[in-house]
Motif scaffolding. Structure first.
Motif, short mmCIF file in Angstrom:
data_model
loop_
_atom_site.label_atom_id
_atom_site.label_comp_id
_atom_site.label_asym_id
_atom_site.label_seq_id
_atom_site.Cartn_x
_atom_site.Cartn_y
_atom_site.Cartn_z
N THR A 185 0.65 -1.17 -0.12
CA THR A 185 0.04 0.01 -0.06
C THR A 185 0.87 1.16 0.09
O THR A 185 1.52 1.47 1.01
CB THR A 185 -0.77 0.03 1.37
N PRO A 186 1.01 1.99 -1.08
CA PRO A 186 1.81 3.22 -1.24
C PRO A 186 1.72 4.29 -0.19
O PRO A 186 0.50 4.60 -0.23
CB PRO A 186 1.66 3.68 -2.56
N THR A 187 2.77 4.65 0.39
CA THR A 187 2.58 5.85 1.45
C THR A 187 2.10 6.88 0.66
O THR A 187 1.60 8.08 1.37
CB THR A 187 3.84 6.15 2.20
N THR A 188 2.17 7.11 -0.75
CA THR A 188 2.13 8.35 -1.50
C THR A 188 0.50 8.31 -1.31
O THR A 188 -0.09 9.33 -1.72
CB THR A 188 2.50 8.16 -2.71
N ASN A 189 -0.32 7.48 -1.12
CA ASN A 189 -1.81 7.42 -0.97
C ASN A 189 -2.18 8.23 0.01
O ASN A 189 -3.25 8.73 0.23
CB ASN A 189 -2.20 5.86 -0.91
N PHE A 190 -1.23 8.40 1.11
CA PHE A 190 -1.46 9.29 2.20
C PHE A 190 -0.67 10.48 2.40
O PHE A 190 -0.35 11.23 3.16
CB PHE A 190 -1.15 8.15 3.51
N ASN A 191 -0.39 10.95 1.00
CA ASN A 191 0.34 12.19 0.81
C ASN A 191 1.67 12.14 1.70
O ASN A 191 2.09 13.25 2.29
CB ASN A 191 -0.54 13.39 1.04
N CYS A 192 2.35 11.02 1.79
CA CYS A 192 3.68 11.06 2.30
C CYS A 192 4.46 10.13 1.28
O CYS A 192 4.31 9.05 0.89
CB CYS A 192 3.40 10.25 3.65
N GLY A 193 5.62 10.64 1.26
CA GLY A 193 6.69 9.98 0.55
C GLY A 193 7.73 9.36 0.94
O GLY A 193 8.67 8.84 0.23
N VAL A 194 7.80 9.14 2.31
CA VAL A 194 8.71 8.42 2.72
C VAL A 194 8.14 7.24 3.73
O VAL A 194 6.75 7.14 3.67
CB VAL A 194 9.58 9.10 3.78
N PRO A 195 9.18 6.31 4.27
CA PRO A 195 8.38 4.96 4.95
C PRO A 195 7.58 5.83 6.32
O PRO A 195 7.84 6.74 6.87
CB PRO A 195 9.49 4.60 5.55
N MET A 196 6.58 5.06 6.49
CA MET A 196 5.24 5.50 7.48
C MET A 196 5.40 4.45 8.63
O MET A 196 5.50 3.33 8.40
CB MET A 196 3.93 5.32 6.74
N GLN A 197 5.26 4.88 9.90
CA GLN A 197 5.05 3.95 10.97
C GLN A 197 3.56 4.49 11.77
O GLN A 197 3.11 5.42 11.95
CB GLN A 197 6.08 4.27 12.22
N ALA A 198 2.98 3.20 11.94
CA ALA A 198 1.78 3.53 12.98
C ALA A 198 1.94 2.17 13.80
O ALA A 198 2.01 0.97 13.51
CB ALA A 198 0.66 2.96 11.80
N PHE A 199 1.95 2.66 15.09
CA PHE A 199 2.33 1.45 16.20
C PHE A 199 3.75 0.99 15.92
O PHE A 199 4.71 1.72 15.33
CB PHE A 199 1.22 0.73 16.70
N ASN A 200 3.60 -0.46 15.64
CA ASN A 200 4.97 -1.24 15.38
C ASN A 200 4.97 -1.49 13.95
O ASN A 200 5.44 -2.59 13.81
CB ASN A 200 5.19 -2.10 16.61
N VAL A 201 4.03 -0.85 12.97
CA VAL A 201 4.28 -1.49 11.70
C VAL A 201 4.72 -0.30 10.94
O VAL A 201 4.23 0.82 11.00
CB VAL A 201 2.66 -1.64 11.43
N TRP A 202 5.52 -0.78 9.93
CA TRP A 202 6.29 0.22 9.09
C TRP A 202 5.95 -0.25 7.59
O TRP A 202 6.24 -1.45 7.46
CB TRP A 202 7.61 -0.07 9.40
N ASN A 203 5.52 0.69 6.87
CA ASN A 203 5.11 0.51 5.42
C ASN A 203 6.29 1.31 4.97
O ASN A 203 6.59 2.39 4.80
CB ASN A 203 3.95 1.45 5.18
N VAL A 204 7.22 0.36 3.89
CA VAL A 204 8.11 0.82 3.16
C VAL A 204 8.02 0.99 1.58
O VAL A 204 8.92 1.32 0.79
CB VAL A 204 9.38 0.08 3.45
N ASP A 205 6.60 0.95 1.24
CA ASP A 205 6.32 1.16 -0.02
C ASP A 205 6.03 2.61 -0.48
O ASP A 205 5.01 3.19 0.17
CB ASP A 205 4.89 0.31 -0.58
N THR A 206 7.09 3.04 -0.93
CA THR A 206 6.82 4.67 -1.26
C THR A 206 6.40 5.15 -2.62
O THR A 206 7.03 6.01 -2.97
CB THR A 206 8.17 5.37 -0.53
#
Length: 243
Positions: A185-206
């Motif tokens: 799930t691209p972080t760019t879907n959330f207007n974020c161009g870098v890796p995102m963290q939510a609790f202990n989950v890291w999303n690195v699809d940028t």
């Protein structure tokens, strides 16, 4: 010894080489790729060939993504799934034009040998998309969840930040692993161009499949590096229009 996680690639070999050149991988280090090596930009088959060669020199873990499943099925059966074709499969098929049947068979075996998830010795989980079982990945009933599920990420994103682990309201899915690393799930879907963290989950699809970048992150320090945006590296291509 360091562990690096690499986000979705989607056929962007130029960006992959660019971002790998930004880290100094030493003997004993590990590169964990969270999947989707193909479908998007024009060098899908070349990405696979490069990764196969890379694994001869560096300890690599290649998680299988949904686009890799589609490509594997095509390499094995010759059947062109329409959904796959419309979501980057066309470009992947074209990238294989100069590859021999023997090379295609080697790539097929590469895909077949990819795990659906990886848990390292620090109890960190690496998976392409997510999982649905409240008991963890070992109890997952549907293998497709590993490369299609978005509910894990959606849950982590929307949780009340005041909920603490140990609370009866804290999701059991998040309690099994020290950290969880995903793509899909691209972080760019959330207007974020870098890796995102939510609790202990890291999303690195940028968003490499679209107008974003490929990211690599040191999972211990959380220091990350990124390629240029993919459209600048493939100016005569469109990439993918849909997720």
């Amino acid at each position: 010894m360091s562990v690096y996680v690499v986000g979705d690639i989607h056929g962007g070999l130029k960006a992959l080489i660019q971002v790998l050149n930004k880290v100094e991988v030493k003997e004993g280090d590990t590169l964990v790729f969270v999947g989707d090596y193909v479908d998007g930009w024009s060098e899908a088959a070349q990405v696979v060939a490069f990764l196969m060669q890379l694994s001869d020199k560096i300890n690599c873990v290649f998680i299988k993504g949904n686009h890799d499943v589609w490509c594997e099925n095509w390499l094995e059966s010759g059947h062109v799934d329409l959904t796959w074709y419309m979501h980057g499969g066309k470009e992947t098929m074209e990238s294989y034009a100069g590859f021999s049947e023997e090379e295609k068979k080697e790539h097929l075996e590469f895909f077949k040998n990819m795990p659906l998830y990886h848990i390292d010795n620090e109890n960190r989980l690496f998976v392409h998309a997510g999982f649905t079982s409240m008991h963890g990945v070992e109890k997952e009933i549907f293998n497709q969840s590993f490369y299609f599920d978005r509910t894990l990420w959606e849950m982590a994103l929307t949780m009340d930040k005041s909920i603490e682990e140990g609370s009866q309201f804290f999701p059991k899915r998040l309690t099994h692993y020290k950290e969880i690393y995903i793509g899909h799930t691209p972080t760019t879907n959330f207007n974020c161009g870098v890796p995102m963290q939510a609790f202990n989950v890291w999303n690195v699809d940028t968003g490499a499949a679209f107008k974003g970048k490929i990211s690599i992150m040191d999972v211990d320090t959380k220091v990350f590096h990124q390629s240029d945006v993919l459209p600048s590296l493939y100016p005569n291509e469109k990439g993918r229009n849909k997720d």
